[in-house]
Write an enzyme that holds these catalytic residues in place. Sequence first.
Site, mmCIF file in Angstrom:
data_model
loop_
_atom_site.group_PDB
_atom_site.id
_atom_site.type_symbol
_atom_site.label_atom_id
_atom_site.label_comp_id
_atom_site.label_asym_id
_atom_site.label_seq_id
_atom_site.Cartn_x
_atom_site.Cartn_y
_atom_site.Cartn_z
ATOM 1 N N HIS A 39 0.833 -1.203 0.000
ATOM 2 C CA HIS A 39 0.000 0.000 0.000
ATOM 3 C C HIS A 39 0.865 1.248 0.000
ATOM 4 C CE1 HIS A 39 -4.395 -0.849 1.078
ATOM 5 N NE2 HIS A 39 -3.877 -2.017 0.749
ATOM 6 N N GLY A 106 -5.699 -3.156 -8.725
ATOM 7 C CA GLY A 106 -5.388 -1.920 -8.032
ATOM 8 C C GLY A 106 -6.575 -1.187 -7.439
ATOM 9 N N GLU A 107 -6.242 -0.208 -6.585
ATOM 10 C CA GLU A 107 -7.224 0.639 -5.920
ATOM 11 C C GLU A 107 -6.776 2.090 -6.013
ATOM 12 O OE1 GLU A 107 -6.219 -1.516 -2.681
ATOM 13 O OE2 GLU A 107 -7.928 -2.889 -2.679
ATOM 14 N N ASN A 110 -4.300 3.843 -3.496
ATOM 15 C CA ASN A 110 -2.850 3.789 -3.630
ATOM 16 C C ASN A 110 -2.338 4.354 -4.955
ATOM 17 O OD1 ASN A 110 -2.485 2.248 -1.143
ATOM 18 N ND2 ASN A 110 -3.505 0.608 -2.263
ATOM 19 N N GLY A 174 -13.791 -12.262 -9.789
ATOM 20 C CA GLY A 174 -14.822 -12.372 -10.816
ATOM 21 C C GLY A 174 -14.494 -13.459 -11.816
ATOM 22 N N LYS A 253 -14.538 -0.888 -3.098
ATOM 23 C CA LYS A 253 -13.727 0.196 -2.532
ATOM 24 C C LYS A 253 -12.656 0.692 -3.491
ATOM 25 C CE LYS A 253 -14.315 -2.144 1.898
ATOM 26 N NZ LYS A 253 -14.953 -3.337 1.324
ATOM 27 N N ARG A 277 -18.114 -11.438 7.048
ATOM 28 C CA ARG A 277 -16.980 -10.753 6.406
ATOM 29 C C ARG A 277 -15.703 -10.897 7.237
ATOM 30 N NH1 ARG A 277 -18.480 -7.477 2.424
ATOM 31 N NH2 ARG A 277 -16.615 -6.194 2.648
#
Length: 329
Positions: A39, A106-107, A110, A174, A253, A277
């Site tokens: 991160h 990725g997000e 970051n 997925g 997210k 979760r």
Amino acid sequence: MTKIGYAAMLEQFHPTDLLDWCAQAESAGFNAGFMVSEHFHPWTPQQGNAAFAWSFMGALGQRTSLPFGTAVTCPGFRYHPAVIAHAAATLGAMYPGRFWLGLGAGEALNEHVIGGAWPEIGVRSAILFEAIEVINKLFTGDVVRHHGEHFTLESAKLYTRPEKPVPVYVATAGPLNAKRTGRNADGMITVGAADEKIQMLWDRFAEGARQAGKDPAVMPKLLQIHVSWAPTRDEAEQNAVNEWPNGGMPFPKQDIRNPEDFAAMAKTVKPESFTNRVLISESAEEHAAHLQGFVDTGFDEIHVHNVGRNQAEFLRFYGENVLPKLKLD
């Protein structure tokens, strides 16, 4: 035989402390090694850290004797895939047979830091798999030229490499990317999900692997799970809410950019938000049963993240009271 590993979460802890806990995890019987989070930012400011994973892993290889890898690095934004291949090949050469490269799409948390557009998931997936193509070309040791849709490489060659290429694992949730992972990578990383979803992902992964002439039965399937253990349930609940509220947010997210935005959303998170979760429990029996369910599903490795600050106590508790209860054969 399933192995149990320790998730080293650099978002929460100073890297020097985390090195100590990784060594403790090895002594406690976490024999799969380490999933190292990669991160630039923590999820929330409260978590308080985000050390550079590649520096940490150089020290981790010296401090411990088990395998380790990134969970996960995103190629194409902060890093050109040539840079990732360079770093991965170096760790592979230094620690033969121990380092694996975990990649994902990725997000924004970051990757937005370098500026520019943040594309939709379909484009990010295309970037990911083209990056894997570039990385695998470089792992051959040949001089590589690449002119693709997203990346260009001009006469690049990796001179420091391990004898065998570093294995590439892809994090996916997925069916389309699971199939592409089977076709283009060496293994798959996933997070806890319902049994039927896991089986669907594995079926697509196997389909892609067979299309590429590979045997999916020998390709590793890794899992990361989040738990909150403490001596009392109340403390375990507070640890989850205060230290890992992102684990109780039941929505995608990847497009949220700042830790402060996660902190604002964390105000809505309650202990019940973590149901199905994050396991919140003080009970060794409940923790063992939770892990055993994933062992029985057939994962090769299960890496456990305890969301609280109480890492040393958690590792001691798991080593003495949880891991011995598991039937791993």
